[in-house]
Design an enzyme around this catalytic site. Structure first.
Site, PDB file in Angstrom:
ATOM      1  N   CYS B 121       0.813  -1.225   0.000  1.00  0.00           N
ATOM      2  CA  CYS B 121       0.000   0.000   0.000  1.00  0.00           C
ATOM      3  C   CYS B 121       0.845   1.273   0.000  1.00  0.00           C
ATOM      4  CB  CYS B 121      -0.949   0.009   1.192  1.00  0.00           C
ATOM      5  SG  CYS B 121      -2.169  -1.313   1.139  1.00  0.00           S
ATOM      6  N   HIS B 263      -3.115   7.422   2.359  1.00  0.00           N
ATOM      7  CA  HIS B 263      -3.551   6.136   1.800  1.00  0.00           C
ATOM      8  C   HIS B 263      -4.887   5.754   2.423  1.00  0.00           C
ATOM      9  CE1 HIS B 263      -3.982   1.993   0.885  1.00  0.00           C
ATOM     10  NE2 HIS B 263      -3.675   1.596   2.102  1.00  0.00           N
ATOM     11  N   ASN B 293     -10.270  -0.022   0.096  1.00  0.00           N
ATOM     12  CA  ASN B 293      -8.817   0.165   0.099  1.00  0.00           C
ATOM     13  C   ASN B 293      -8.259  -0.454  -1.185  1.00  0.00           C
ATOM     14  OD1 ASN B 293      -6.042  -0.319   0.419  1.00  0.00           O
ATOM     15  ND2 ASN B 293      -6.206  -0.702   2.618  1.00  0.00           N
TER      16      ASN B 293
END
Lengths: 83, 352
Positions: B121, B263, B293
């Site tokens: 990520c 993020h 996500n």
């Protein structure tokens, strides 16, 4: 309830209201974590806030066993005594 | 983490000059997960802030969605040529070779430098540093950086810990050689890692069994395992530390920041991060409610969406930060440039 515990309960309430944005200020010691409006992520946030304000470390594995507000207060009391 | 001192607006830099994103059309609602996982809509929303996640068709590859986003970013930059393609992904089409060379070829750019980077990520943040390096080392005048992940290929559909959270998507930026003082210039990059905690967020394949002292993973073997509480704590701590260093390097304080673009791990991470940085939540860009996500794609998708909606405008001072498996993390700053956005209606590259 012991005096130290009582004072620590007030400190915890202050942290819950200020840092975790919990609106219910009437949190009783025997309230369950859920009744106090805390889920597992909020418990982690609480541990971080306690560490930030009081320098007390509460590990993630300890958080997993916590079921009531009183247990957090006891932990805070014990750790403060050790500092 | 230490900061090299010096004028942050002096010298050359990689400058953002184009942006584009691609999201799947298949929506998975919380109601659909309720049936499969036994979790209520309210439970999922309260713990993640997510209402829907978007999932690509089974036959759609990471290269397909990366090309779609990359093409939009190139169009937005006004020039279809770059000298390097960097793909940040955890879901390469194949273990070997890297996916970026195929993407470059599919974009009509054969022969240029192309490779993948793996930082989960945090991949887009690592990619910004890599792209800046490619510009500085004169490999490229212009670089296409793509974050693309098909997390649905890694997530156990039966896992309550991960199935509600992750979605698929791709986002891309074009970076060109420019000056550190101009809008769009990538500021000092702050990157970090901690392999000691690799088991907190991992896919185990052939190697390694879970530590017998740990709780058993909630997913089946070969899928993404996540220890949510520990990941949550590390995400907040690492991103707030990295963001603070990046701000310091830029000579900014939190009061100078117009938008925090973190993020999109979980809405609870963003709100806790904002609280820790003493930053207003309504100035945090957010789209996790409808995208979930999307791993390495989340920051460029969010930037593109915020710019399109007008909540991110030219001149805004932006603080970027990400955290992911590894553990890895990163942060940087930039002043948002005046970009032409690729329109949806001329989107002729739909991979699905």
């Amino acid at each position: 309830m012991k005096k130290g515990i009582l004072a620590m309960h007030e400190i915890l309430k202050e942290i819950l209201v200020t840092d975790l944005r919990i609106t219910d200020t009437d949190i009783l010691p025997d309230a369950s974590i859920e009744d106090a409006g805390l889920d597992s992520l909020a418990l982690v946030e609480l541990a971080m806030a306690i560490n930030n304000r009081l320098g007390i470390e509460i590990a993630d594995y300890e958080l997993m066993d916590i079921k009531t507000i009183a247990q957090i207060v006891t932990l805070m009391e014990e750790r403060t005594a050790q500092v | 983490m230490t900061v090299r001192k010096g004028d942050p607006t002096a010298g050359s830099a990689a400058v953002v000059c184009g942006i584009g994103s691609w999201l799947p059309s298949t929506v998975v609602t919380n109601a659909q997960l309720t049936e499969r996982l036994g979790l209520s809509d309210q439970w999922i929303r309260a713990r993640t802030g997510i209402s829907t996640r978007l999932i690509a068709d089974r036959d759609t590859l990471t290269s397909d969605i990366a090309v779609a986003a990359g093409m939009k970013a190139l169009r937005s930059s006004g020039d279809s040529h770059v000298q390097a393609v960097v793909l940040a992904t955890a879901t390469s089409d194949r273990p070997v070779p890297a996916t970026a060379p195929l993407i470059a070829t599919q974009l009509g750019l054969p022969g240029i430098a192309a490779f993948d980077i793996s930082a989960a990520c945090s991949g887009f943040m690592y990619g910004l540093a890599v792209a800046s390096g490619l510009v500085a080392s004169q490999v490229a005048e212009r670089v296409l950086l793509i974050g693309a992940d098909r997390m649905s290929t890694l997530v156990d559909p039966q896992d309550r810990a991960t199935a509600p959270i992750f979605g698929d998507g791709a986002g891309a930026v074009v970076l060109r050689r420019g000056h550190a003082g101009e809008p769009g210039a990538i500021g000092r990059m702050v990157l970090g890692s901690d392999g000691q905690h690799r088991d907190l967020l991992t896919v185990r394949t052939g190697e390694g069994s879970p530590d017998p002292d740990d709780d058993p993973p909630s997913c089946r073997r070969g899928y993404l395992e996540m220890r949510g509480m520990q990941v949550f704590r590390h995400a907040i701590e690492r991103m707030s530390e990295a963001a603070t260093v990046a701000l310091d390097a830029a000579g900014w304080s939190m009061k100078d920041v117009d938008r925090l673009v973190a993020h999109q791990a979980n809405a609870r991470v963003t709100s806790a991060l904002a609280a820790r940085l003493d930053f207003p939540l309504d100035q945090c860009a957010s789209n996790i409610e409808h995208t979930g996500n999307t791993s390495a794609a989340s920051i460029p998708i969010l930037l593109a969406e915020a710019a399109e909606k007008g909540s991110l405008i030219a001149g805004h001072r932006v603080l970027l930060t990400a955290f992911g498996a590894g553990l890895t993390w990163g942060a940087t700053t930039l002043v948002w440039p005046d970009l032409k956005l690729a329109q949806h209606d001329d989107d002729d590259q739909t991979p699905e």
